[in-house]
Design a protein around this motif. Structure first.
Motif, mmCIF file in Angstrom:
data_model
loop_
_atom_site.group_PDB
_atom_site.id
_atom_site.type_symbol
_atom_site.label_atom_id
_atom_site.label_comp_id
_atom_site.label_asym_id
_atom_site.label_seq_id
_atom_site.Cartn_x
_atom_site.Cartn_y
_atom_site.Cartn_z
ATOM 1 N N ARG A 170 6.566 2.769 -12.073
ATOM 2 C CA ARG A 170 5.883 3.145 -10.836
ATOM 3 C C ARG A 170 4.389 3.389 -11.069
ATOM 4 N NH1 ARG A 170 5.905 7.015 -7.184
ATOM 5 N NH2 ARG A 170 6.113 8.661 -8.728
ATOM 6 N N ARG A 171 4.053 3.751 -12.319
ATOM 7 C CA ARG A 171 2.645 4.039 -12.666
ATOM 8 C C ARG A 171 1.854 2.769 -12.945
ATOM 9 N NH1 ARG A 171 6.289 7.914 -12.375
ATOM 10 N NH2 ARG A 171 5.416 10.001 -12.433
ATOM 11 N N ASN A 172 2.540 1.642 -13.063
ATOM 12 C CA ASN A 172 1.859 0.405 -13.481
ATOM 13 C C ASN A 172 1.935 -0.694 -12.422
ATOM 14 O OD1 ASN A 172 1.279 1.510 -16.049
ATOM 15 N ND2 ASN A 172 3.365 1.063 -16.703
ATOM 16 N N VAL A 173 1.911 -0.283 -11.159
ATOM 17 C CA VAL A 173 2.055 -1.270 -10.087
ATOM 18 C C VAL A 173 0.684 -1.753 -9.592
ATOM 19 C CG1 VAL A 173 2.802 -1.561 -7.672
ATOM 20 C CG2 VAL A 173 4.343 -0.493 -9.342
ATOM 21 N N VAL A 174 0.589 -3.052 -9.404
ATOM 22 C CA VAL A 174 -0.590 -3.646 -8.757
ATOM 23 C C VAL A 174 -0.072 -4.324 -7.488
ATOM 24 C CG1 VAL A 174 -2.429 -5.374 -8.935
ATOM 25 C CG2 VAL A 174 -1.738 -4.095 -10.972
ATOM 26 N N ILE A 175 -0.637 -3.950 -6.340
ATOM 27 C CA ILE A 175 -0.216 -4.580 -5.085
ATOM 28 C C ILE A 175 -1.298 -5.565 -4.654
ATOM 29 C CG2 ILE A 175 0.428 -4.206 -2.656
ATOM 30 C CD1 ILE A 175 1.122 -1.290 -3.444
ATOM 31 N N ILE A 176 -0.917 -6.809 -4.444
ATOM 32 C CA ILE A 176 -1.869 -7.803 -3.929
ATOM 33 C C ILE A 176 -1.551 -7.993 -2.444
ATOM 34 C CG2 ILE A 176 -2.772 -10.156 -4.135
ATOM 35 C CD1 ILE A 176 -3.167 -8.567 -6.742
ATOM 36 N N THR A 177 -2.509 -7.649 -1.609
ATOM 37 C CA THR A 177 -2.315 -7.687 -0.160
ATOM 38 C C THR A 177 -2.901 -8.981 0.395
ATOM 39 O OG1 THR A 177 -2.684 -5.316 -0.219
ATOM 40 C CG2 THR A 177 -2.734 -6.338 1.946
ATOM 41 N N GLY A 183 2.956 0.867 3.575
ATOM 42 C CA GLY A 183 4.269 1.414 3.270
ATOM 43 C C GLY A 183 4.556 1.429 1.774
ATOM 44 N N LEU A 184 4.201 0.338 1.098
ATOM 45 C CA LEU A 184 4.459 0.241 -0.354
ATOM 46 C C LEU A 184 3.729 1.337 -1.120
ATOM 47 C CD1 LEU A 184 4.189 -3.625 -0.906
ATOM 48 C CD2 LEU A 184 6.189 -2.224 -1.440
ATOM 49 N N ILE A 185 2.506 1.624 -0.660
ATOM 50 C CA ILE A 185 1.671 2.566 -1.406
ATOM 51 C C ILE A 185 2.201 4.002 -1.285
ATOM 52 C CG2 ILE A 185 -0.178 3.372 0.137
ATOM 53 C CD1 ILE A 185 -2.065 1.899 -1.883
ATOM 54 N N LYS A 186 3.068 4.236 -0.295
ATOM 55 C CA LYS A 186 3.693 5.565 -0.191
ATOM 56 C C LYS A 186 4.679 5.775 -1.341
ATOM 57 C CE LYS A 186 3.476 5.917 4.884
ATOM 58 N NZ LYS A 186 2.121 6.274 5.051
ATOM 59 N N VAL A 187 5.268 4.671 -1.815
ATOM 60 C CA VAL A 187 6.192 4.769 -2.961
ATOM 61 C C VAL A 187 5.425 4.612 -4.278
ATOM 62 C CG1 VAL A 187 8.257 3.783 -4.038
ATOM 63 C CG2 VAL A 187 8.056 3.799 -1.543
ATOM 64 N N PHE A 188 4.424 3.710 -4.260
ATOM 65 C CA PHE A 188 3.664 3.437 -5.487
ATOM 66 C C PHE A 188 2.253 3.995 -5.310
ATOM 67 C CE2 PHE A 188 6.734 -0.124 -4.931
ATOM 68 C CZ PHE A 188 7.613 0.272 -5.938
ATOM 69 N N GLU A 189 2.157 5.313 -5.307
ATOM 70 C CA GLU A 189 0.879 5.948 -4.973
ATOM 71 C C GLU A 189 -0.191 5.735 -6.050
ATOM 72 O OE1 GLU A 189 3.660 7.505 -5.630
ATOM 73 O OE2 GLU A 189 3.360 9.281 -6.857
ATOM 74 N N HIS A 190 0.233 5.334 -7.277
ATOM 75 C CA HIS A 190 -0.761 5.092 -8.326
ATOM 76 C C HIS A 190 -1.290 3.659 -8.280
ATOM 77 C CE1 HIS A 190 0.932 8.691 -10.342
ATOM 78 N NE2 HIS A 190 2.100 8.185 -10.034
ATOM 79 N N ALA A 191 -0.760 2.851 -7.374
ATOM 80 C CA ALA A 191 -1.026 1.399 -7.427
ATOM 81 C C ALA A 191 -2.504 1.058 -7.355
ATOM 82 C CB ALA A 191 -0.282 0.701 -6.294
ATOM 83 N N ARG A 192 -2.876 0.059 -8.169
ATOM 84 C CA ARG A 192 -4.189 -0.580 -7.974
ATOM 85 C C ARG A 192 -3.958 -1.695 -6.959
ATOM 86 N NH1 ARG A 192 -2.776 -1.423 -13.188
ATOM 87 N NH2 ARG A 192 -4.292 -3.030 -13.710
ATOM 88 N N VAL A 193 -4.930 -1.895 -6.086
ATOM 89 C CA VAL A 193 -4.694 -2.821 -4.970
ATOM 90 C C VAL A 193 -5.701 -3.968 -4.990
ATOM 91 C CG1 VAL A 193 -4.616 -3.043 -2.445
ATOM 92 C CG2 VAL A 193 -3.684 -0.998 -3.535
ATOM 93 N N GLY A 194 -5.190 -5.166 -4.888
ATOM 94 C CA GLY A 194 -6.039 -6.357 -4.753
ATOM 95 C C GLY A 194 -5.941 -6.864 -3.325
ATOM 96 N N ARG A 231 -3.706 -11.233 6.984
ATOM 97 C CA ARG A 231 -3.850 -9.936 7.619
ATOM 98 C C ARG A 231 -2.572 -9.123 7.614
ATOM 99 N NH1 ARG A 231 -4.573 -11.168 13.767
ATOM 100 N NH2 ARG A 231 -3.420 -13.054 13.243
ATOM 101 N N ALA A 232 -1.463 -9.853 7.775
ATOM 102 C CA ALA A 232 -0.219 -9.172 8.137
ATOM 103 C C ALA A 232 0.335 -8.256 7.056
ATOM 104 C CB ALA A 232 0.825 -10.201 8.537
ATOM 105 N N ALA A 233 -0.137 -8.418 5.805
ATOM 106 C CA ALA A 233 0.409 -7.571 4.738
ATOM 107 C C ALA A 233 -0.209 -6.175 4.730
ATOM 108 C CB ALA A 233 0.220 -8.229 3.383
ATOM 109 N N ILE A 234 -1.230 -5.934 5.556
ATOM 110 C CA ILE A 234 -1.885 -4.618 5.518
ATOM 111 C C ILE A 234 -0.875 -3.492 5.809
ATOM 112 C CG2 ILE A 234 -3.689 -3.138 6.537
ATOM 113 C CD1 ILE A 234 -5.351 -5.690 6.977
ATOM 114 N N PRO A 235 -0.104 -3.564 6.906
ATOM 115 C CA PRO A 235 0.859 -2.474 7.139
ATOM 116 C C PRO A 235 1.970 -2.421 6.078
ATOM 117 C CG PRO A 235 0.590 -3.844 9.121
ATOM 118 C CD PRO A 235 -0.093 -4.546 8.011
ATOM 119 N N LEU A 236 2.337 -3.590 5.546
ATOM 120 C CA LEU A 236 3.367 -3.624 4.493
ATOM 121 C C LEU A 236 2.867 -2.881 3.247
ATOM 122 C CD1 LEU A 236 6.148 -5.027 4.465
ATOM 123 C CD2 LEU A 236 5.081 -6.982 3.347
ATOM 124 N N MET A 237 1.584 -3.118 2.913
ATOM 125 C CA MET A 237 0.967 -2.444 1.769
ATOM 126 C C MET A 237 0.894 -0.934 2.011
ATOM 127 S SD MET A 237 -2.307 -1.153 0.883
ATOM 128 C CE MET A 237 -3.635 -2.059 1.641
#
Ligand code: URA
Length: 232
Positions: free
Chosen positions: A77-84, A95-106, A87-93
């Protein structure tokens, strides 16, 4: 989650009644933008929660107010990178970031053109360095022709080789999955459901329509420049 027998490493959440209920709301043509966005945020959160079941955990010791006992942390969970994928992935991201709060985001702006060519335009790319211990989650709600995702995955690969490369979406068409698996057999795909097929315009059937338009409204093409009024 259920592994789809047609491919290796493709999972749906058809066994989760709650995820299926949220999907039903998203499919409904009468669902407005506010409820649609909220549905995508919820899906990001619950699908992210389901993903943690596939992640590496570590045993730890923890002290309660009374005594020491055993616990765990989900190391990955500490090593997650979310690539958004805009447009449509913004709300999905969101939600994801609530579980993976440490995520780096692209953030990647990639969109396919019109049928029959479906040429992909990618004009904004901000991706963090990817480390060998990272779990990269490419969030894109609709895996339709797969062309957009192929372009994004090729780009992501330039930033490093992660421990796992995951595509997380809401719906996928078999055609899109085939295309991704042909070029990237190692990519794991998690979607709420694999739908039946694509129509000739590249939309997923039965689908939910254009996810970006439903979440944010249909953009209008400005054909004449807006009038500029001089300051008096
Ligand atoms: N993108 C969408 O938003 N919807 C589809 O059905 C296919 C691609």
């Amino acid at each position: 989650m259920i592994e789809d027998k047609r491919w290796k490493g493709v999972y749906s959440f058809e066994d989760s009644p709650y995820i299926m209920e949220i999907l039903t709301g998203l499919r409904d043509k009468n669902t407005d933008s506010i409820a649609f966005r909220k549905g995508l945020v919820k899906l990001g959160r619950y699908m992210g929660y389901e993903l943690t079941k596939t992640m590496d955990v570590e045993k730890v010791r923890v002290e309660t107010p009374f005594e020491e006992t055993e616990g765990i942390i989900v190391k990955d969970r500490r090593n997650v990178v979310i690539i958004t994928v805009l447009r449509a992935a913004i709300p999905l991201m969101e939600g994801l970031i609530k579980v993976f709060e440490h995520a780096r985001v692209g953030i990647v702006s990639a969109a396919r053109g019109k049928a029959p060519k479906f040429e992909v335009e990618m004009n904004y790319v901000k991706i963090p360095q990817i480390r060998p211990e990272d779990i990269v989650i490419v969030a894109d709600p609709m895996i339709a022709t797969g062309s957009t995702l192929l372009t994004v995955l090729r780009e992501v690969k330039k930033y490093g080789t992660p421990k796992r490369l995951i595509v997380l979406g809401v719906l996928a068409a078999p055609e899109g999955i085939e295309k991704i698996k042909r070029e990237f057999p190692e990519v794991e795909i998690f979607v709420a459901k694999v739908d039946r097929e694509l129509n000739d315009k590249g939309y997923i059937l039965p689908g939910l329509g254009d996810a970006g338009d439903r979440a944010f409204g249909e953009p209008v093409k400005i054909t004449t420049l807006p009038q500029v009024h001089p300051i008096e």
